[in-house]
Design a protein around this motif. Structure first.
Motif, PDB file in Angstrom:
ATOM      1  N   THR A  56     -37.525  36.663 -31.485  1.00 33.04           N
ATOM      2  CA  THR A  56     -36.894  35.376 -31.814  1.00 33.04           C
ATOM      3  C   THR A  56     -35.503  35.336 -31.186  1.00 33.04           C
ATOM      4  N   THR A  57     -35.245  34.256 -30.455  1.00 30.68           N
ATOM      5  CA  THR A  57     -33.915  34.081 -29.865  1.00 30.68           C
ATOM      6  C   THR A  57     -33.407  32.707 -30.284  1.00 30.68           C
ATOM      7  N   SER A  58     -32.118  32.610 -30.466  1.00 31.80           N
ATOM      8  CA  SER A  58     -31.578  31.293 -30.801  1.00 31.80           C
ATOM      9  C   SER A  58     -30.253  31.072 -30.081  1.00 31.80           C
ATOM     10  N   VAL A  59     -30.043  29.838 -29.712  1.00 30.02           N
ATOM     11  CA  VAL A  59     -28.761  29.440 -29.130  1.00 30.02           C
ATOM     12  C   VAL A  59     -28.286  28.210 -29.890  1.00 30.02           C
ATOM     13  N   MET A  60     -27.079  28.291 -30.424  1.00 39.25           N
ATOM     14  CA  MET A  60     -26.477  27.179 -31.181  1.00 39.25           C
ATOM     15  C   MET A  60     -25.235  26.711 -30.430  1.00 39.25           C
ATOM     16  N   VAL A  96     -34.430  27.429 -30.811  1.00 39.32           N
ATOM     17  CA  VAL A  96     -35.006  28.698 -31.270  1.00 39.32           C
ATOM     18  C   VAL A  96     -36.329  28.901 -30.551  1.00 39.32           C
ATOM     19  N   ILE A  97     -36.513  30.094 -30.007  1.00 38.06           N
ATOM     20  CA  ILE A  97     -37.798  30.436 -29.383  1.00 38.06           C
ATOM     21  C   ILE A  97     -38.364  31.661 -30.089  1.00 38.06           C
ATOM     22  N   GLU A  98     -39.657  31.565 -30.446  1.00 42.06           N
ATOM     23  CA  GLU A  98     -40.376  32.710 -31.001  1.00 42.06           C
ATOM     24  C   GLU A  98     -41.517  32.998 -30.038  1.00 42.06           C
ATOM     25  N   ALA A  99     -41.561  34.219 -29.515  1.00 37.67           N
ATOM     26  CA  ALA A  99     -42.594  34.483 -28.504  1.00 37.67           C
ATOM     27  C   ALA A  99     -43.100  35.916 -28.558  1.00 37.67           C
ATOM     28  N   LYS A 100     -44.347  36.046 -28.108  1.00 39.33           N
ATOM     29  CA  LYS A 100     -44.968  37.369 -27.952  1.00 39.33           C
ATOM     30  C   LYS A 100     -45.010  37.697 -26.478  1.00 39.33           C
TER      31      LYS A 100
END
Ligand SMILES: Nc1nc2c(ncn2[C@@H]2O[C@H](COP(=O)(O)OP(=O)(O)OP(=O)(O)O)[C@@H](O)[C@H]2O)c(=O)[nH]1
Ligand SMILES: [Zn+2]
Length: 181
Positions: A156-160, A135-139
């Motif tokens: 917010t992006t996520s890869v599972m 999970v990445i949370e970024a501005k």
């Protein structure tokens, strides 16, 4: 690259020969090369063999890994945090190597979605994990300093991958442990 920075500075109407700017093309080139030094590295070099046999199948999580990257659309930074979880099957990664993987892909021209996927795939490939979650949370400064000028939106992006994709309970355990529901 120094020459190109000199031209860019002239193109905005500045005097490249004034004292404060005299060494700027050189510094900017050095900085820009550093910010993109992920292209010079390979996964094998970054891991440096730090893959260890371990008799464990339990979840490993490293959260709040600082992340700096450049968006490929505007060459402006996006800054945030990366959380990584994996389920090993006999092999674990040296702790620092997760952060090094984040840096290797972060220090390239990116979009956040692709960066998230590259990190997940690299971890999966390196240790043949049963599952990987990123999970990445970024501005994004391109949304803050210019453009729509929104200061508080976080992407917010996520890869599972693997079990994290297949099992809701495993995914929930990861999301709980990184404090996101
Ligand atoms: N999905 C995604 N979009 C991004 C990322 N970084 C920047 N962008 C977006 O890329 C898009 C580029 O849109 P364009 O209309 O071609 O460029 P622009 O005129 O500079 O767009 P504005 O930012 O809306 O002013 C914008 O919507 C950016 O917000 C990213 O990591 N992921
Ligand atoms: Zn951008």
């Amino acid at each position: 690259m120094e020459e190109y920075f000199s031209k860019i500075i002239q193109a905005i109407g500045e005097d490249v020969n004034r004292e404060g700017l005299r060494d700027t093309p050189k510094r900017a080139a050095k900085a820009f090369k550093f910010l993109n030094n992920g292209y010079e590295k390979t996964l094998d070099e970054v891991l440096n063999g730090a893959i260890f046999q371990a008799d464990t199948e339990d979840m490993v999580i490293v959260k709040d890994i600082e992340l700096y990257s450049l968006c490929e659309h505007h060459l402006l930074p996006f800054i945030g945090k990366c959380h990584i979880g994996y389920l090993p099957q006999g092999k674990v990664l040296g702790l620092s190597k997760l952060a090094r993987i984040v840096d290797m892909y972060g220090r390239r021209l990116q979009i956040q979605e692709q960066l998230t996927r590259q990190i997940a795939t690299a971890v999966e490939t390196a240790i043949d994990a049963r599952g990987v979650a990123v999970v990445i949370e970024a501005k994004h400064l391109c949304m803050m300093m210019r453009g729509v000028e929104k200061q508080n939106s976080v992407m917010t992006t996520s890869v599972m991958l693997g079990i994290f994709r297949e099992e809701i309970s495993t995914r929930s355990e990861f999301l709980n442990l990184i404090n996101r529901k």
